[in-house]
Motif scaffolding. Structure first.
Motif, PDB file in Angstrom:
ATOM      1  N   ASP A   1     -40.327  31.018 -10.475  1.00 32.03           N
ATOM      2  CA  ASP A   1     -39.461  31.733  -9.549  1.00 32.03           C
ATOM      3  C   ASP A   1     -39.215  30.869  -8.326  1.00 32.03           C
ATOM      4  OD1 ASP A   1     -39.054  34.415 -10.750  1.00 32.03           O
ATOM      5  OD2 ASP A   1     -41.223  34.606 -10.534  1.00 32.03           O
ATOM      6  N   PRO A   2     -38.207  31.199  -7.515  1.00 30.26           N
ATOM      7  CA  PRO A   2     -38.027  30.482  -6.250  1.00 30.26           C
ATOM      8  C   PRO A   2     -39.293  30.553  -5.406  1.00 30.26           C
ATOM      9  CG  PRO A   2     -36.121  31.856  -6.718  1.00 30.26           C
ATOM     10  CD  PRO A   2     -37.152  32.216  -7.742  1.00 30.26           C
TER      11      PRO A   2
ATOM     12  N   TRP B   1     -39.993  31.309  -2.465  1.00 32.18           N
ATOM     13  CA  TRP B   1     -40.247  32.430  -1.551  1.00 32.18           C
ATOM     14  C   TRP B   1     -40.915  33.590  -2.278  1.00 32.18           C
ATOM     15  CZ3 TRP B   1     -37.971  37.424  -1.273  1.00 32.18           C
ATOM     16  CH2 TRP B   1     -36.894  37.667  -2.144  1.00 32.18           C
TER      17      TRP B   1
ATOM     18  N   SER C   1     -40.147  31.682   4.433  1.00 37.85           N
ATOM     19  CA  SER C   1     -38.697  31.548   4.354  1.00 37.85           C
ATOM     20  C   SER C   1     -38.054  32.229   5.562  1.00 37.85           C
ATOM     21  CB  SER C   1     -38.159  32.187   3.069  1.00 37.85           C
ATOM     22  OG  SER C   1     -36.747  32.263   3.099  1.00 37.85           O
TER      23      SER C   1
ATOM     24  N   ASP D   1     -29.735  36.516  -9.585  1.00 37.15           N
ATOM     25  CA  ASP D   1     -30.877  35.689  -9.971  1.00 37.15           C
ATOM     26  C   ASP D   1     -31.817  36.448 -10.907  1.00 37.15           C
ATOM     27  OD1 ASP D   1     -32.598  33.272  -9.634  1.00 37.15           O
ATOM     28  OD2 ASP D   1     -33.946  34.721  -8.692  1.00 37.15           O
TER      29      ASP D   1
ATOM     30  N   ARG E   1     -30.618  29.895 -12.119  1.00 34.25           N
ATOM     31  CA  ARG E   1     -31.729  30.620 -12.739  1.00 34.25           C
ATOM     32  C   ARG E   1     -31.871  30.245 -14.213  1.00 34.25           C
ATOM     33  NH1 ARG E   1     -36.729  33.076 -12.384  1.00 34.25           N
ATOM     34  NH2 ARG E   1     -36.154  34.219 -10.495  1.00 34.25           N
TER      35      ARG E   1
ATOM     36  N   ARG F   1     -33.770  27.228 -14.273  1.00 33.44           N
ATOM     37  CA  ARG F   1     -35.169  27.539 -13.965  1.00 33.44           C
ATOM     38  C   ARG F   1     -35.877  28.136 -15.181  1.00 33.44           C
ATOM     39  NH1 ARG F   1     -37.973  27.795  -9.367  1.00 33.44           N
ATOM     40  NH2 ARG F   1     -36.137  27.733  -8.003  1.00 33.44           N
TER      41      ARG F   1
ATOM     42  N   GLU G   1     -35.421  22.810  -7.746  1.00 30.85           N
ATOM     43  CA  GLU G   1     -35.849  23.209  -6.408  1.00 30.85           C
ATOM     44  C   GLU G   1     -34.897  22.691  -5.325  1.00 30.85           C
ATOM     45  OE1 GLU G   1     -37.739  25.486  -6.201  1.00 30.85           O
ATOM     46  OE2 GLU G   1     -39.160  25.415  -7.846  1.00 30.85           O
TER      47      GLU G   1
ATOM     48  N   GLN H   1     -31.885  24.967  -5.449  1.00 28.54           N
ATOM     49  CA  GLN H   1     -32.237  26.271  -4.899  1.00 28.54           C
ATOM     50  C   GLN H   1     -32.160  26.255  -3.370  1.00 28.54           C
ATOM     51  OE1 GLN H   1     -33.378  29.088  -6.858  1.00 28.54           O
ATOM     52  NE2 GLN H   1     -33.100  30.243  -4.970  1.00 28.54           N
TER      53      GLN H   1
ATOM     54  N   GLU I   1     -29.646  28.624  -1.104  1.00 29.95           N
ATOM     55  CA  GLU I   1     -30.099  29.558  -0.067  1.00 29.95           C
ATOM     56  C   GLU I   1     -29.482  29.220   1.288  1.00 29.95           C
ATOM     57  OE1 GLU I   1     -34.366  29.735  -0.134  1.00 29.95           O
ATOM     58  OE2 GLU I   1     -34.433  30.480  -2.203  1.00 29.95           O
TER      59      GLU I   1
END
Length: 544
Positions: free
Chosen positions: A130-131, A133, A139, A224, A403, A406, A444, A447, A451
């Motif tokens: 997962d991300p 955060w 974050s 996501d 995603r 990922r 990453e 991502q 964001e």
């Protein structure tokens, strides 16, 4: 839940009475033996015993979500009998070591602080799943409402979508009623982004989010989390038409047009789609040919033309259509709302490599009589509306593609820890670790960029978004889809033959390899996106 001893399980060890243990749960698989894809002998070899290791080596965890509830008998009462090292067992003592090393081994170690997970940690906490955060990283972007929203969306996806994803994709259709269920759960209108239209969607938002709290980050979290199902077809079948076909009506359409279309689409009762691409023009929007000629009395447009690769086109009730109402070039384009009930509208399913459940169709308009009241905005302004809409469309593609990348990374990392070749795990091979490392750095980094741009969409006004975001979001689309292509390819190499087989452990990787092109081309091909990004930068530089 019933407590069962390992001795009792051991008594059920025959073809007509077969129990097995998986992760501490006891399952009666007697009725499932003939259905097992690998044959019943594989299961019978573990009859009456703990099959956890063999099960994990050959299956995805979500197999139990689908079949487990029907076969579950109870819970193992003596967990010490589970496969794997027992918690009570002492760690092996160090072997005979040279004096200097033995002194270090015998030297009392300073007590290490016990790790206590933070309250905001979420998910299985496996690296890259997962991300960051979701884990123990700080974050500046995500607030409490985002965390509540995330938890509620994940629960819905895990229960209502993930177990059926393969089935729906193979059937090439999301069942009727699922969209209404998404609305009732309080998240379907979220695909439109902020502001949350209480006049159309009510005030109920999943996770207890207040309408005034809802922002672009909630929209990002939704896409996501949905994309964890790793099926562009299922996601597009559920939300694509709504997310890209309705915004032009909401932003530029008349109040009467919104009253007719918006609420039934937002509640999932009706489906809308965006019809721009043609057999003759895709990324070159200004070259579209589908024409709309106004009648002599000025009360209708007569629409003729074809649209191709239209997501949700097969089952859509409404079509937001780019038409030519004027001369050549982008100034001659307008947007019309065409209704399926109008004579002359026909659609057919297209046989594409991937995104099977998306209802991607070929749409034909033959002398379709459309009231002038169905004009979206003003004549000749269609190109501007399309360009504005592209920002939201590309944002959605970016979030999905990232995603999906990922997922490839997550599945590869986990599979490499349990797959043994040549006497060692895949993860113990430096070549495999190198592949995973490159996948991780791509994912990453992308991502972080996503964001950051999401924050700009949250804080900029309309004019600032138009002026500043079009170029960077085009570059990010190319970045995300190239990241997906890279990760899908590397994951396929790690999974080997499993990545070439529909279903099973490599299901997600196999499907995503088929769907790479469905993300790198729609919404603007990578080449066009890269060109647009630099041209926008050149335009800004020329003004300095």
């Amino acid at each position: 839940m019933r407590k069962i001893s390992s001795a009792e399980v051991a008594a059920h060890n025959k073809a007509d009475d077969c129990w097995i243990i998986v992760s501490g749960k006891v399952y009666d698989v007697t009725s499932f033996l003939n259905e097992h894809p690998g044959g019943k002998k594989v299961v019978l070899a573990a009859a009456g015993r703990d099959a956890t290791d063999k099960f994990n080596a050959l299956h995805k965890p979500d197999v139990l979500l689908k079949y487990g509830p029907k076969l579950l008998v109870g819970e193992l009462h003596d967990p010490a009998s589970l496969s794997g090292p027992r918690p009570s067992e002492e760690s092996p003592k160090p072997p005979h070591l040279p004096d200097s090393r033995k002194e270090l081994a015998d030297k009392p170690k300073r007590a290490q602080p016990k790790h206590v997970p933070r309250d905001d940690a979420f998910g299985d906490q496996a690296p890259f799943s997962d991300p960051v955060w979701y884990q123990e990283w700080n974050s500046p972007y995500f607030k409490e409402s985002h965390r509540r929203f995330r938890a509620a969306i994940r629960e819905f996806v895990d229960k209502e979508i993930m177990p059926y994803c393969f089935e729906w994709d193979e059937a090439k259709k999301v069942p009727d009623g699922v969209r209404q269920k998404c609305f009732q759960a309080g998240w379907l209108p979220a695909v439109l982004g902020p502001p949350w239209r209480t006049d159309l969607a009510g005030e109920h938002i999943i996770g207890g989010v207040k309408p005034e709290e809802f922002d672009v980050f909630h929209n990002l979290i939704l896409v996501d989390e949905l994309a964890r199902c790793a099926s562009g077809g299922v996601i597009w079948g559920l939300i694509s038409g709504l997310s890209i076909g309705l915004p032009p009506v909401l932003h530029f359409g008349s109040a009467e047009l919104q009253d007719k279309v918006a609420k039934p689409c937002i509640t999932g009762e009706k489906v809308i789609c965006l019809a721009i691409t043609e057999p003759y023009a895709g990324s070159d929007v200004a070259a579209l040919r589908c024409e709309a000629v106004k009648t002599a009395d000025g009360r209708h447009y007569i629409v003729n033309g074809e649209k191709k690769w239209i997501t949700n086109g097969v089952f859509a009730d409404f079509f937001t259509v780019a038409v030519r109402t004027g001369g050549a070039g982008h100034k001659g384009l307008s947007l019309l709302l065409v209704e399926r009930s109008m004579p002359g509208v026909s659609t057919r399913q297209m046989d594409c490599s991937g995104v099977w459940a998306s209802g991607t169709g070929y749409v034909t308009f033959e002398d379709v009589k459309v009231p002038v009241e169905n004009l979206i905005g003003s004549e000749g302004e269609g190109f501007k509306y399309i360009m504005f809409n592209f920002i939201g469309e590309r944002f959605g593609v970016i979030a999905q593609a990232l995603r999906f990348a990922r997922v490839c990374l997550e599945d590869s990392f986990k599979y490499a820890h349990k797959r043994y070749t040549f006497g060692q795990r895949l993860i113990d091979n430096a070549l495999i670790r190198n592949k995973i490392a490159h996948m991780a750095r791509h994912v990453e980094a992308t991502q972080a960029w996503l964001e950051y741009l999401t924050y700009q969409l949250t804080t900029m006004n309309f004019e600032e978004i138009i002026r500043n975001i079009a170029g960077p979001i085009a570059l990010l689309k190319a970045q995300s889809t190239q990241t997906l292509e890279f990760c899908a390819r590397e994951a396929a190499q790690i999974f080997g033959g499993l990545s070439y087989t529909r279903g099973g452990q490599g299901e997600r990787v196999e499907r995503l390899n088929r769907e790479v092109r469905a993300h790198s081309i729609p919404g603007g091909s990578e080449e066009i996106m890269l060109e647009l990004g630099i041209r926008m930068a050149m335009r800004q530089y020329a003004k300095l």
